[in-house]
Write an enzyme that holds these catalytic residues in place. Structure first.
Site, PDB file in Angstrom:
ATOM      1  N   CYS A   1       5.100  -1.402  -0.583  1.00  7.63           N
ATOM      2  CA  CYS A   1       5.310   0.056  -0.520  1.00  7.63           C
ATOM      3  C   CYS A   1       5.379   0.647  -1.926  1.00  7.63           C
ATOM      4  O   CYS A   1       4.871   1.752  -2.172  1.00  7.63           O
ATOM      5  CB  CYS A   1       6.603   0.384   0.218  1.00  7.63           C
ATOM      6  SG  CYS A   1       6.598  -0.150   1.933  1.00  7.63           S
TER       7      CYS A   1
HETATM    8  C1  BEZ Z   1       6.542  -4.424   1.437  1.00  4.31           C
HETATM    9  O1  BEZ Z   1       6.404  -3.221   1.291  1.00  4.31           O
HETATM   10  O2  BEZ Z   1       6.323  -5.213   0.529  1.00  4.31           O
HETATM   11  C2  BEZ Z   1       6.980  -4.990   2.754  1.00  4.31           C
HETATM   12  C3  BEZ Z   1       7.812  -4.243   3.575  1.00  4.31           C
HETATM   13  C4  BEZ Z   1       8.228  -4.788   4.781  1.00  4.31           C
HETATM   14  C5  BEZ Z   1       7.798  -6.049   5.154  1.00  4.31           C
HETATM   15  C6  BEZ Z   1       6.936  -6.771   4.329  1.00  4.31           C
HETATM   16  C7  BEZ Z   1       6.522  -6.229   3.117  1.00  4.31           C
END
Ligand code: BEZ
Length: 214
Positions: A46
């Site tokens: 994210c």
């Molecule tokens: C991420 O944004 O890296 C992420 C968020 C939730 C689960 C897996 C990855």
């Protein structure tokens, strides 16, 4: 779960965001819009996605697209996380992030897929036209970051095909030849495309990309 379809009016809502309270339709005004969800603050993928979206600010502006992100954490968390995004992604986040702690917007837009995760959103994208209709949706899992070049490519196609009787073929990008919509007869095509077109098959006619009309 919400079951929004292409052509549906994007549901309106009010929400707290990192830039204050917004009313969605008012926020969009007469512009195009992109609403995209993130599983959670302070997560690696994210962080890179929001940085990428911020780094494409000029490209979104050129296309008159308002950007609105969402995650299910609160305003204070978003504001603190934005500092990290700016620092690590060498950018300035310049769009609001909805603080959807009660999951009101996530539920409205079907962004929670319980079999993937019962509490966090998946990576949903809604592209919305100036008339507020939904023109494109996509859904990625949390583990796969989205490709913002692809989102811009789709927006170029949506804007071109909204105002011209053409469609864009596989792997098309801005400037490439397009195909003439099957609903256009050859007589109409002769008038519509004065620079000409190529008939590969009666149902497959290609022509130079028309100028973007708005
Ligand atoms: C991420 O944004 O890296 C992420 C968020 C939730 C689960 C897996 C990855």
């Amino acid at each position: 779960m919400s079951d929004l379809k292409l052509g549906d009016i994007a549901p309106d809502f009010t929400a707290d965001t990192s830039e204050g309270k917004i009313s969605f339709h008012e926020f969009l005004g007469d512009s195009w819009g992109i609403l995209f969800s993130h599983p959670a603050d302070y997560t690696p993928v994210c962080t890179t996605e929001l940085g990428a979206a911020a780094n494409y600010a000029e490209e979104f502006k050129k296309r008159d697209v308002k950007v609105l992100a969402l995650s299910v954490d609160g305003v204070k968390s978003h504001k603190d996380w934005i500092k990290d995004i700016n620092e690590t992604q060498n950018t300035t986040v310049n769009f609001p992030i909805i603080a959807d702690e009660d999951k009101k917007v996530s539920d409205l837009y079907g962004m929670i897929h319980p079999k993937a995760d019962s509490t966090l959103t998946v990576r949903s994208v809604f592209v919305i036209a100036p008339d507020k209709s939904i023109k494109m949706t996509l859904t990625y899992p949390a583990s796969t970051g989205r490709n913002f070049e692809e989102l811009l490519r789709v927006i170029d196609s949506l804007q071109l095909t909204a105002y011209n009787k053409v469609a864009t073929p596989a792997n098309w990008k801005h400037g490439d030849d397009v195909v003439i919509s099957p609903s256009v007869s050859n007589e109409e095509a002769d008038k519509m495309f004065p620079k000409g077109y190529t008939t590969v098959k009666p149902y497959l006619r290609t022509t130079a990309q028309p100028e973007l009309k708005k």
